[in-house]
Scaffold this active site. Structure first.
Site, PDB file in Angstrom:
ATOM      1  N   GLY A 134     -40.517  -2.024  23.176  1.00 35.28           N
ATOM      2  CA  GLY A 134     -40.203  -2.326  21.790  1.00 35.28           C
ATOM      3  C   GLY A 134     -38.724  -2.205  21.503  1.00 35.28           C
ATOM      4  O   GLY A 134     -38.002  -1.450  22.157  1.00 35.28           O
ATOM      5  N   HIS A 170     -34.761   1.012  20.369  1.00 37.48           N
ATOM      6  CA  HIS A 170     -34.349   2.078  21.285  1.00 37.48           C
ATOM      7  C   HIS A 170     -32.948   1.832  21.847  1.00 37.48           C
ATOM      8  O   HIS A 170     -32.564   2.447  22.833  1.00 37.48           O
ATOM      9  CB  HIS A 170     -35.346   2.196  22.444  1.00 37.48           C
ATOM     10  CG  HIS A 170     -36.751   2.407  22.006  1.00 37.48           C
ATOM     11  ND1 HIS A 170     -37.123   3.460  21.194  1.00 37.48           N
ATOM     12  CD2 HIS A 170     -37.887   1.691  22.246  1.00 37.48           C
ATOM     13  CE1 HIS A 170     -38.430   3.387  20.962  1.00 37.48           C
ATOM     14  NE2 HIS A 170     -38.916   2.318  21.581  1.00 37.48           N
ATOM     15  N   LYS A 183     -42.219   2.075  30.719  1.00 34.05           N
ATOM     16  CA  LYS A 183     -42.442   3.392  30.118  1.00 34.05           C
ATOM     17  C   LYS A 183     -43.938   3.583  29.877  1.00 34.05           C
ATOM     18  O   LYS A 183     -44.655   2.635  29.554  1.00 34.05           O
ATOM     19  CB  LYS A 183     -41.676   3.535  28.797  1.00 34.05           C
ATOM     20  CG  LYS A 183     -40.169   3.387  28.934  1.00 34.05           C
ATOM     21  CD  LYS A 183     -39.428   3.719  27.650  1.00 34.05           C
ATOM     22  CE  LYS A 183     -39.831   2.850  26.477  1.00 34.05           C
ATOM     23  NZ  LYS A 183     -39.535   1.420  26.685  1.00 34.05           N
ATOM     24  N   HIS A 220     -40.833   6.870  19.065  1.00 36.67           N
ATOM     25  CA  HIS A 220     -41.346   5.879  18.120  1.00 36.67           C
ATOM     26  C   HIS A 220     -41.587   6.494  16.743  1.00 36.67           C
ATOM     27  O   HIS A 220     -42.352   5.962  15.949  1.00 36.67           O
ATOM     28  CB  HIS A 220     -42.654   5.256  18.643  1.00 36.67           C
ATOM     29  CG  HIS A 220     -42.498   4.574  19.954  1.00 36.67           C
ATOM     30  ND1 HIS A 220     -42.798   5.189  21.145  1.00 36.67           N
ATOM     31  CD2 HIS A 220     -42.041   3.335  20.267  1.00 36.67           C
ATOM     32  CE1 HIS A 220     -42.546   4.358  22.145  1.00 36.67           C
ATOM     33  NE2 HIS A 220     -42.088   3.225  21.638  1.00 36.67           N
ATOM     34  N   ASP A 247      -8.399  24.372  -3.935  1.00 36.38           N
ATOM     35  CA  ASP A 247      -8.116  25.483  -3.030  1.00 36.38           C
ATOM     36  C   ASP A 247      -6.632  25.736  -2.817  1.00 36.38           C
ATOM     37  O   ASP A 247      -6.256  26.464  -1.900  1.00 36.38           O
ATOM     38  CB  ASP A 247      -8.785  25.239  -1.677  1.00 36.38           C
ATOM     39  CG  ASP A 247      -8.158  24.080  -0.917  1.00 36.38           C
ATOM     40  OD1 ASP A 247      -7.422  23.277  -1.530  1.00 36.38           O
ATOM     41  OD2 ASP A 247      -8.416  23.967   0.296  1.00 36.38           O
ATOM     42  N   CYS A 248      -5.768  25.157  -3.646  1.00 37.47           N
ATOM     43  CA  CYS A 248      -4.323  25.334  -3.451  1.00 37.47           C
ATOM     44  C   CYS A 248      -3.945  26.810  -3.526  1.00 37.47           C
ATOM     45  O   CYS A 248      -3.172  27.310  -2.707  1.00 37.47           O
ATOM     46  CB  CYS A 248      -3.550  24.527  -4.488  1.00 37.47           C
ATOM     47  SG  CYS A 248      -1.759  24.628  -4.311  1.00 37.47           S
ATOM     48  N   SER A 267      -2.822  20.784   4.416  1.00 38.85           N
ATOM     49  CA  SER A 267      -1.571  20.023   4.391  1.00 38.85           C
ATOM     50  C   SER A 267      -0.398  20.911   4.019  1.00 38.85           C
ATOM     51  O   SER A 267       0.721  20.716   4.508  1.00 38.85           O
ATOM     52  CB  SER A 267      -1.681  18.864   3.396  1.00 38.85           C
ATOM     53  OG  SER A 267      -2.705  17.978   3.773  1.00 38.85           O
ATOM     54  N   SER A 268      -0.642  21.897   3.158  1.00 40.37           N
ATOM     55  CA  SER A 268       0.445  22.787   2.739  1.00 40.37           C
ATOM     56  C   SER A 268       1.010  23.544   3.930  1.00 40.37           C
ATOM     57  O   SER A 268       2.233  23.679   4.073  1.00 40.37           O
ATOM     58  CB  SER A 268      -0.056  23.773   1.681  1.00 40.37           C
ATOM     59  OG  SER A 268      -0.457  23.102   0.514  1.00 40.37           O
TER      60      SER A 268
END
Length: 575
Positions: A56, A59, A109, A221, A403-404, A446-447
């Site tokens: 089938g 897969h 299979k 399946h 969060d700075c 980034s800071s």
């Protein structure tokens, strides 16, 4: 509710997918009138055994991704999770026979529909005088008691494709290939686990899992597994899987023991991220080697999926050197990984990092008056940033992730811990360099990178001189580095606005007779004014640049923090 799929139609999705694969791979061709893909160089197989597989769709990359020299000759695909038609299987057998092959091996299979349809096609082909053999692969290690239907065919089937393909390429006969792959199939096992189900196009998910459950021992399946277990860490789930696969009381176990040599296969069932796949691979290597098992080869990727199922299967194949040579044999199959023919176990996986450059001795005695003044400045900067944590976070929530303040406080605490280790360098260049390394490691975000860039560049002009003109040049160098790599400019509503305004005032230090504190006082006031002015600016860089300007009604938190740092420095120098 059915899940969304990027298809043209439910009925035609298997045909479209196979057509797309062939359209992009010049080594493949479609067999007209059938859902069959074949090698485009069939004529080169004259006098050799052809290998056909399939099943089938859904897969992918199995099985069509494994067509190529050294692997499969062709693949017959059914609709999603549906066995291929007998007529198409027979057409593929006839096509490879007409190309001059000396026989065909069907690799199937172990599922009822596949066995029946491939078996019927085989019998019809044999009735036409075409030599055809069939091997049925069952590598599922989920069931502790074998069922009448036998073990399901899972990802280990791909290893059979590889072994059979290498044998066929070497000119081995049909019956001998069938005999050898049947032996190999008994030396492997596969076990799957999934975080949730998958859904066939146009249908609902095949089963439901609660948020804290995972499915162990499921098939490909979307069918449920042997049991549900509580969600756990990657290490714990891998250990559970390997324990189950190698438990000798399990009738379908893999007879792996300390000293065994295996090919390890970590297979993405379709919807797992590459990040998770890497974590699972690492856990599997550590767990196997912890059991004394030698990993001869490690294959990690998507080999046999179940549509978008977010899970993995682990396959173990016991190998010796002759079998390993077949695994290592060359293939042009697009989905087979280009793995080095080198054992995983015993390989050196890391190298010693280069040593840090030796620093010149501090030109001023550590702990002297200059060093103590540096420590006082840093302590004031840290206490200032810690006091501003909540205010900076509040400013950042409008345009960032809030969060700075936390980021700057993390830097402040790291500096405080560093100061406990001893007095800071009195040499300005060495002090800035050490702070740069510290912030890059501890501040994050980034800071941290921007401050690290600024301090690294600013340290350079101070190596030779520490005069006021040198400090002004240091500010210039730091600002230039921030602009070069941060891609921000004055007016972009970033910390650069405060620092740039201060830097313009500090140009006065380059003039003979300039007064340190008078100029610095003006610089701090300019920085604070620039920080306040950012609330009227449209962001041109950073995360805030993706936010509507209508929502940016407060000053930029990075600019406020930078101005506060300069104010803290001034206050200590004035005291």
């Amino acid at each position: 509710m059915t899940s969304k799929k990027l298809v043209n139609s439910v009925a035609g999705c298997a045909d479209d997918a196979l057509a797309g694969l062939v359209a992009c791979n010049p080594n493949l061709q479609l067999l007209q009138g059938h859902r069959v893909a074949l090698r485009s160089d069939l004529d080169s197989l004259k006098g050799r055994v052809a290998l056909l597989s399939g099943g089938g769709s859904g897969h992918e990359p199995a099985h069509a991704g494994f067509i190529g020299k050294g692997m499969l000759t062709g693949v017959i695909a059914g609709a999603v999770f549906t066995s291929p038609a007998v007529g198409s299987i027979l057409a593929a057998i006839r096509a490879v026979a007409q190309a001059g092959t000396v026989g065909t091996l069907l690799i199937v299979k172990n599922y009822t529909g596949d066995r029946l349809n491939f078996g019927l096609a085989r019998e019809q082909a044999r009735a036409e005088g075409i030599p055809v053999e069939m091997v049925v692969i069952g590598d599922d290690s989920a069931f502790t008691v074998l069922k009448k239907a036998g073990r399901r065919g899972l990802c280990g089937t791909v290893l059979i494709h590889k072994v059979a393909g290498a044998l066929a390429e070497a000119g081995v006969g049909l019956e001998e290939i069938a005999k050898q792959v049947n032996v190999v199939a008994k030396a492997m096992g596969t076990l799957g686990v999934s975080l949730s189900s998958c859904s066939v196009p146009g249908s609902k998910p095949t089963f439901e899992l609660s948020a804290d459950e995972v499915e162990l021992g499921l098939g490909i399946h979307g069918e449920a597994g042997v049991r549900r277990i509580k969600m756990a860490t990657a290490d714990e789930i891998v250990k559970l899987m390997l324990d189950h696969m190698t438990n000798t009381t399990n009738a379908s176990h893999v007879p792996v023991q300390p000293g065994s040599s295996v090919v390890m296969m970590v297979n993405n069932l379709g919807g797992l991220s590459f990040l998770e796949l890497g974590i699972i691979a690492d856990a599997t290597v550590r767990s196997l080697e912890g059991r004394g098992v030698k990993i001869a080869r490690a294959l990690v990727g998507t080999f046999m999926s179940a549509l978008e199922m977010p899970g993995i299967s682990l396959t173990l194949l016991l190998v010796d050197e002759p079998l390993l040579k077949l695994i290592d044999a060359e293939t042009t199959a697009a989905a087979w990984p280009n793995v080095a023919a080198v054992s995983i176990t015993g390989r050196k996986r890391s190298r010693v990092a280069p040593a840090e450059p030796q620093e010149a001795p501090d030109s001023t005695a550590a702990g002297g008056s200059a060093s103590k003044r540096m420590a006082l400045v840093l302590e004031r900067v840290c206490s200032t940033l810690l006091g501003l944590e909540e205010h900076l976070n509040a400013l950042d929530r409008a345009a960032g992730d809030g969060d700075c303040g936390t980021t700057h406080s993390r830097a402040a605490r790291a500096i405080q811990e560093w100061l406990k280790e001893g007095p800071p360098p009195a040499s300005p260049a060495q002090l800035l360099s050490k702070l740069s390394v510290l912030l890059l490691e501890k501040m994050g975000g980034s800071s941290g990178a921007l401050y690290g860039l600024f301090l690294t560049a600013a340290a350079q002009p101070l190596k030779a001189k520490t005069s006021l003109p040198a400090w002004s040049a240091a500010m210039d160098a730091g600002l230039e580095a921030m602009q070069k790599y941060g891609k921000a400019a004055p007016g972009d509503r970033t910390m650069l606005d405060s620092l740039w305004a201060a830097g313009q005032e500090l140009q006065a230090w380059k003039s003979p007779g300039a007064d340190l504190l008078q100029v610095l006082t003006k610089a701090v006031k300019s920085a604070e004014a620039a920080a306040e002015a950012t609330k009227n600016m449209e962001a041109g860089a950073g995360r805030a640049s993706y936010i509507s300007s209508a929502r940016l009604e407060q000053p930029d938190p990075g600019a406020v923090a930078a101005a506060a740092i300069l104010r803290a420095i001034l206050e200590v120098l004035q005291s």
